[in-house]
Design a protein around this motif. Structure first.
Motif, PDB file in Angstrom:
ATOM      1  N   ASP A  42       0.827  -1.212   0.000  1.00  0.00           N
ATOM      2  CA  ASP A  42       0.000   0.000   0.000  1.00  0.00           C
ATOM      3  C   ASP A  42       0.859   1.259   0.000  1.00  0.00           C
ATOM      4  O   ASP A  42       0.539   2.236  -0.668  1.00  0.00           O
ATOM      5  CB  ASP A  42      -0.925   0.005   1.216  1.00  0.00           C
ATOM      6  CG  ASP A  42      -1.976  -1.090   1.153  1.00  0.00           C
ATOM      7  OD1 ASP A  42      -2.416  -1.408   0.031  1.00  0.00           O
ATOM      8  OD2 ASP A  42      -2.337  -1.635   2.212  1.00  0.00           O
ATOM      9  N   ILE A  43       1.953   1.248   0.778  1.00  0.00           N
ATOM     10  CA  ILE A  43       2.821   2.420   0.893  1.00  0.00           C
ATOM     11  C   ILE A  43       4.284   1.969   0.821  1.00  0.00           C
ATOM     12  O   ILE A  43       4.671   0.989   1.472  1.00  0.00           O
ATOM     13  CB  ILE A  43       2.609   3.164   2.232  1.00  0.00           C
ATOM     14  CG1 ILE A  43       1.146   3.586   2.395  1.00  0.00           C
ATOM     15  CG2 ILE A  43       3.520   4.394   2.319  1.00  0.00           C
ATOM     16  CD1 ILE A  43       0.831   4.179   3.775  1.00  0.00           C
ATOM     17  N   GLU A  61       8.122   3.826   1.215  1.00  0.00           N
ATOM     18  CA  GLU A  61       8.761   5.073   1.646  1.00  0.00           C
ATOM     19  C   GLU A  61      10.278   4.941   1.553  1.00  0.00           C
ATOM     20  O   GLU A  61      10.840   3.895   1.874  1.00  0.00           O
ATOM     21  CB  GLU A  61       8.352   5.405   3.076  1.00  0.00           C
ATOM     22  CG  GLU A  61       8.989   6.671   3.634  1.00  0.00           C
ATOM     23  CD  GLU A  61       8.479   7.018   5.035  1.00  0.00           C
ATOM     24  OE1 GLU A  61       8.658   8.163   5.439  1.00  0.00           O
ATOM     25  OE2 GLU A  61       7.905   6.124   5.692  1.00  0.00           O
ATOM     26  N   ARG A 107       1.928  -0.723  13.495  1.00  0.00           N
ATOM     27  CA  ARG A 107       1.304   0.453  12.899  1.00  0.00           C
ATOM     28  C   ARG A 107       1.441   1.667  13.829  1.00  0.00           C
ATOM     29  O   ARG A 107       1.803   2.759  13.406  1.00  0.00           O
ATOM     30  CB  ARG A 107      -0.179   0.195  12.629  1.00  0.00           C
ATOM     31  CG  ARG A 107      -0.872   1.345  11.880  1.00  0.00           C
ATOM     32  CD  ARG A 107      -2.391   1.195  11.931  1.00  0.00           C
ATOM     33  NE  ARG A 107      -2.839  -0.061  11.389  1.00  0.00           N
ATOM     34  CZ  ARG A 107      -3.206  -0.247  10.119  1.00  0.00           C
ATOM     35  NH1 ARG A 107      -3.148   0.763   9.282  1.00  0.00           N
ATOM     36  NH2 ARG A 107      -3.632  -1.430   9.716  1.00  0.00           N
ATOM     37  N   TYR A 165       4.996   3.080  13.965  1.00  0.00           N
ATOM     38  CA  TYR A 165       5.285   3.868  12.760  1.00  0.00           C
ATOM     39  C   TYR A 165       4.630   5.242  12.839  1.00  0.00           C
ATOM     40  O   TYR A 165       5.257   6.257  12.539  1.00  0.00           O
ATOM     41  CB  TYR A 165       4.790   3.124  11.523  1.00  0.00           C
ATOM     42  CG  TYR A 165       4.882   3.947  10.263  1.00  0.00           C
ATOM     43  CD1 TYR A 165       6.081   4.017   9.557  1.00  0.00           C
ATOM     44  CD2 TYR A 165       3.793   4.670   9.796  1.00  0.00           C
ATOM     45  CE1 TYR A 165       6.184   4.783   8.409  1.00  0.00           C
ATOM     46  CE2 TYR A 165       3.889   5.439   8.649  1.00  0.00           C
ATOM     47  CZ  TYR A 165       5.086   5.492   7.962  1.00  0.00           C
ATOM     48  OH  TYR A 165       5.179   6.265   6.834  1.00  0.00           O
ATOM     49  N   LYS A 178       7.146   9.226  -0.446  1.00  0.00           N
ATOM     50  CA  LYS A 178       6.337   8.004  -0.388  1.00  0.00           C
ATOM     51  C   LYS A 178       5.654   7.737  -1.720  1.00  0.00           C
ATOM     52  O   LYS A 178       5.339   8.667  -2.474  1.00  0.00           O
ATOM     53  CB  LYS A 178       5.267   8.127   0.705  1.00  0.00           C
ATOM     54  CG  LYS A 178       5.805   8.364   2.098  1.00  0.00           C
ATOM     55  CD  LYS A 178       4.655   8.575   3.070  1.00  0.00           C
ATOM     56  CE  LYS A 178       5.157   8.855   4.492  1.00  0.00           C
ATOM     57  NZ  LYS A 178       5.919  10.110   4.584  1.00  0.00           N
ATOM     58  N   CYS A 190      -1.666  11.752   4.651  1.00  0.00           N
ATOM     59  CA  CYS A 190      -0.794  10.703   5.190  1.00  0.00           C
ATOM     60  C   CYS A 190      -1.328  10.112   6.488  1.00  0.00           C
ATOM     61  O   CYS A 190      -1.203   8.897   6.721  1.00  0.00           O
ATOM     62  CB  CYS A 190       0.618  11.248   5.395  1.00  0.00           C
ATOM     63  SG  CYS A 190       1.495  11.624   3.869  1.00  0.00           S
ATOM     64  N   VAL A 242      -2.148   6.029   6.631  1.00  0.00           N
ATOM     65  CA  VAL A 242      -1.481   5.078   7.513  1.00  0.00           C
ATOM     66  C   VAL A 242      -2.482   4.340   8.401  1.00  0.00           C
ATOM     67  O   VAL A 242      -2.199   3.239   8.895  1.00  0.00           O
ATOM     68  CB  VAL A 242      -0.405   5.789   8.369  1.00  0.00           C
ATOM     69  CG1 VAL A 242      -1.031   6.566   9.517  1.00  0.00           C
ATOM     70  CG2 VAL A 242       0.622   4.797   8.899  1.00  0.00           C
ATOM     71  N   ALA A 255      -3.780   1.581   5.696  1.00  0.00           N
ATOM     72  CA  ALA A 255      -2.817   0.696   5.035  1.00  0.00           C
ATOM     73  C   ALA A 255      -2.676  -0.641   5.752  1.00  0.00           C
ATOM     74  O   ALA A 255      -2.714  -0.720   6.977  1.00  0.00           O
ATOM     75  CB  ALA A 255      -1.463   1.388   4.952  1.00  0.00           C
ATOM     76  N   TYR A 260       3.361  -1.847   4.358  1.00  0.00           N
ATOM     77  CA  TYR A 260       4.260  -0.696   4.201  1.00  0.00           C
ATOM     78  C   TYR A 260       5.670  -1.226   4.040  1.00  0.00           C
ATOM     79  O   TYR A 260       6.064  -2.204   4.679  1.00  0.00           O
ATOM     80  CB  TYR A 260       4.149   0.195   5.443  1.00  0.00           C
ATOM     81  CG  TYR A 260       5.324   1.124   5.683  1.00  0.00           C
ATOM     82  CD1 TYR A 260       5.359   2.391   5.124  1.00  0.00           C
ATOM     83  CD2 TYR A 260       6.402   0.712   6.474  1.00  0.00           C
ATOM     84  CE1 TYR A 260       6.440   3.243   5.351  1.00  0.00           C
ATOM     85  CE2 TYR A 260       7.480   1.548   6.697  1.00  0.00           C
ATOM     86  CZ  TYR A 260       7.497   2.811   6.132  1.00  0.00           C
ATOM     87  OH  TYR A 260       8.566   3.650   6.362  1.00  0.00           O
ATOM     88  N   HIS A 320       9.796   0.117   3.818  1.00  0.00           N
ATOM     89  CA  HIS A 320      10.752   1.209   3.960  1.00  0.00           C
ATOM     90  C   HIS A 320      12.043   0.864   3.240  1.00  0.00           C
ATOM     91  O   HIS A 320      12.686  -0.146   3.534  1.00  0.00           O
ATOM     92  CB  HIS A 320      11.046   1.456   5.443  1.00  0.00           C
ATOM     93  CG  HIS A 320      12.121   2.468   5.681  1.00  0.00           C
ATOM     94  ND1 HIS A 320      13.034   2.366   6.702  1.00  0.00           N
ATOM     95  CD2 HIS A 320      12.454   3.603   5.000  1.00  0.00           C
ATOM     96  CE1 HIS A 320      13.868   3.390   6.652  1.00  0.00           C
ATOM     97  NE2 HIS A 320      13.543   4.150   5.618  1.00  0.00           N
TER      98      HIS A 320
END
Length: 240
Positions: free
Chosen positions: A10-11, A13, A47, A50, A63, A89, A93, A96, A99, A101
């Motif tokens: 979904d995301i 970064e 979650r 984060y 992102k 954002c 989050v 989502a 995620y 990174h």
């Protein structure tokens, strides 16, 4: 990237650094996420961890968001505001599931001294309060508070009050008390459980806790200013 297809994320970064008019040297961001790789946001603890790290730098610029994820959850930027990234954002989050990174500096941020973001004593700074209010209202309308009440209210308190009380004190000192009184009324009405929010007690939120304690008292303007001066020196050093 993980073995799962990247379209399942979904995301995504990346890390970012910045440079300015005064220096072309790239300075790493102080707000980078420590975790590297895939984070499963179905784990509420992951979650939440984060989210807490994202509170200080909330931007979409470093992102990528899956198109269907945005569409399916009806995610939009706040219109007519200078802090539209925060609204988008923060909601993203909360929705989502996955995620990732990437620990590489793929985004280089230019600090334009004449740009809107760097301007101080500008009325656009107060957009932060409106965006925070819109975010809180939207989470209630969407039923997100039933699952994420404490963290949503902390996100609101950080941006609407804690960040802004410092910002107003720094840039609009003569208006700080007026906004303090207004903020107290709004918080007591919309977030009545602010006293018992568990994130107040985290060690690195000690100064935030001090600022929130001011809501509990009916301070006069002179008394408020004296307390803020002391807290400012403790947090930032002397202020001319």
């Amino acid at each position: 990237f993980p073995t799962r297809r990247s379209s399942d994320l979904d995301i995504v970064e990346c890390d970012w650094d910045h440079f300015s008019d005064n220096s072309m040297d790239f300075t790493p961001s102080a707000f980078m996420i420590e975790e590297e790789g895939l984070c499963d946001f179905n784990d509420i603890d992951i979650r939440t961890r984060y989210i807490l790290k994202q509170l200080f730098f909330t931007s979409a610029c470093n992102k990528l968001f899956k198109r269907t994820f945005i569409k399916d959850n009806n995610l939009r930027f706040a219109e007519g505001s200078k802090y539209e990234d925060m609204y988008f954002c923060f909601l993203a989050v909360l929705y989502a599931n996955s995620y990732y990174h990437v620990s590489e500096y793929f985004y280089h941020y230019y600090l334009n001294s004449k740009g809107t973001v760097q301007q101080r004593q500008s009325l656009h700074q107060f957009d932060m309060m409106d965006v925070a209010l819109d975010f809180l209202e939207t989470t209630k309308e969407r039923g997100l508070n039933s699952q994420y009440k404490d963290i949503i209210e902390w996100m609101f308190l950080e941006k609407y009050y804690i960040y802004m009380i410092w910002d107003i004190w720094d840039s609009f000192n003569d208006k700080a008390y007026i906004y303090y009184v207004e903020m107290k009324s709004v918080i007591k009405n919309l977030v009545p459980d602010y006293r018992i929010n568990p994130y107040r007690k985290m060690e690195y939120n000690r100064m935030d806790d001090y600022l929130l304690k001011l809501i509990d008292y009916s301070l006069g303007e002179e008394e408020f200013n004296e307390i803020m001066k002391k807290l400012w020196v403790q947090q930032n050093g002397s202020k001319n």
